[in-house]
Design a protein around this motif. Sequence first.
Motif, PDB file in Angstrom:
ATOM      1  N   ARG A 311      20.392  -0.397  -1.832  1.00  0.00           N
ATOM      2  CA  ARG A 311      21.244  -0.353  -0.645  1.00  0.00           C
ATOM      3  C   ARG A 311      20.352  -0.206   0.600  1.00  0.00           C
ATOM      4  NH1 ARG A 311      26.644   0.950  -0.140  1.00  0.00           N
ATOM      5  NH2 ARG A 311      26.674   1.628  -2.319  1.00  0.00           N
ATOM      6  N   SER A 312      20.777  -0.800   1.678  1.00  0.00           N
ATOM      7  CA  SER A 312      20.034  -0.716   2.929  1.00  0.00           C
ATOM      8  C   SER A 312      19.995   0.722   3.457  1.00  0.00           C
ATOM      9  CB  SER A 312      20.676  -1.629   3.980  1.00  0.00           C
ATOM     10  OG  SER A 312      20.196  -1.345   5.267  1.00  0.00           O
ATOM     11  N   SER A 313      18.919   1.050   4.163  1.00  0.00           N
ATOM     12  CA  SER A 313      18.823   2.373   4.794  1.00  0.00           C
ATOM     13  C   SER A 313      19.502   2.381   6.155  1.00  0.00           C
ATOM     14  CB  SER A 313      17.351   2.777   4.948  1.00  0.00           C
ATOM     15  OG  SER A 313      16.640   1.834   5.742  1.00  0.00           O
ATOM     16  N   GLY A 314      20.116   1.247   6.528  1.00  0.00           N
ATOM     17  CA  GLY A 314      20.837   1.177   7.798  1.00  0.00           C
ATOM     18  C   GLY A 314      19.896   1.343   8.985  1.00  0.00           C
ATOM     19  N   ASP A 315      20.300   2.198   9.924  1.00  0.00           N
ATOM     20  CA  ASP A 315      19.483   2.427  11.114  1.00  0.00           C
ATOM     21  C   ASP A 315      18.406   3.488  10.879  1.00  0.00           C
ATOM     22  OD1 ASP A 315      20.976   0.576  12.547  1.00  0.00           O
ATOM     23  OD2 ASP A 315      22.412   2.092  13.227  1.00  0.00           O
ATOM     24  N   GLN A 354      15.916  -3.028   4.316  1.00  0.00           N
ATOM     25  CA  GLN A 354      16.773  -3.957   5.052  1.00  0.00           C
ATOM     26  C   GLN A 354      17.500  -4.888   4.090  1.00  0.00           C
ATOM     27  OE1 GLN A 354      13.933  -5.934   7.573  1.00  0.00           O
ATOM     28  NE2 GLN A 354      13.920  -4.284   9.114  1.00  0.00           N
TER      29      GLN A 354
END
Length: 361
Positions: A311-315, A354
């Motif tokens: 899963r993406s780490s987002g911001d 990402q």
Amino acid sequence: MPVKEARRPLLATAALTLALSTLVLTRPSYAATGVGSGQGSETEQSGGSDGNGIYATARITYSGSVAKSGGTGNVKSADVNWTPPPCWYAPFLGAKEFKERMSKDIERQMNAPGMGGHAGAALSELQRHYEDEYGWTDTPGYKDYNVDKDGEGMFWAAVENPNEPDVLKRSSCNDLPFWVDNGEAPPPQYEEAITPEILAALAYQHMQLPDTKVTLAPENVTKVNLPTWAWLDKAVFDEVQATAALDVPGFNIQATTTAKPVALKLEPGTPDAETYPASGECLINDDGSIGEPYAKGKADKTPPCGLKYLRSSGDGTYKLQATITWEIEWTGTGGAGGDLPDGTFGNDQAVTVQEIQAINR
């Protein structure tokens, strides 16, 4: 009845406790310089006196990869039940100097206003012990502070480990100063008398392991579902040594602890990840390295040591923790040696994950 109580039937209980609280026998002071692999650091505990009394003298020097200013190193024991010694007995003073300092302090305390009762009686017995050969089981008294043997040995006294947080444990070495002839071992009833094994435990406590950063590919920024390779080269991942030594007239001992890296554990910092191998524990290779460097053409292969984020780490970022396990052994004076509990030390590394962007044409 405990052995120590049997050794001092009249100096036990409240009277002894109060006498020892007025005679400050363990007040170490510290001065240190240097730190790092191959650099020396020393902790000096020096004898002296102040307004409160006398305190033990011992000089333990630390060299190798040790913490600054005599502080605790960064090694965390894998055995939660293992702790360094909270206190120990070490060489203190020669007979003439011991007599000068101890007799003056006893006299000062006896002449203090209101001194009497149990405390006064304990001080009188303390004086008889060192002046008039008053002793008890396994603990002989001394004639005139053993002055006729000055230069042939030393009085030993308790030393507190300043890095022990529990004050009760730190002050648990509460026997009176005792005499040891040069070249002789302390009497067997003093189990906390300093030995190469105790020095090894202190070297372990002061050891500073290298702050080694794991190499990642991709580095710092990776993609969802893309295997990330992790490795450590032997050149930056080698044995570490720390030595503790005590050198006084008639008593010279030392111990060296050697930490050898044996494994690397990866914790991704999120449950939405997989590790390689599944346990997250990467073992050391035959050449002393861990994992395998990424190279062109390995993109479709599974890394022997690494991880994959799902899963993406987002911001933000994920906090990847890489913890190295070190196998620790020691050797010391007289051929002594053995194993100490494995040590661990971990670093956090920020990893950005990402999403893979698809382009529609």
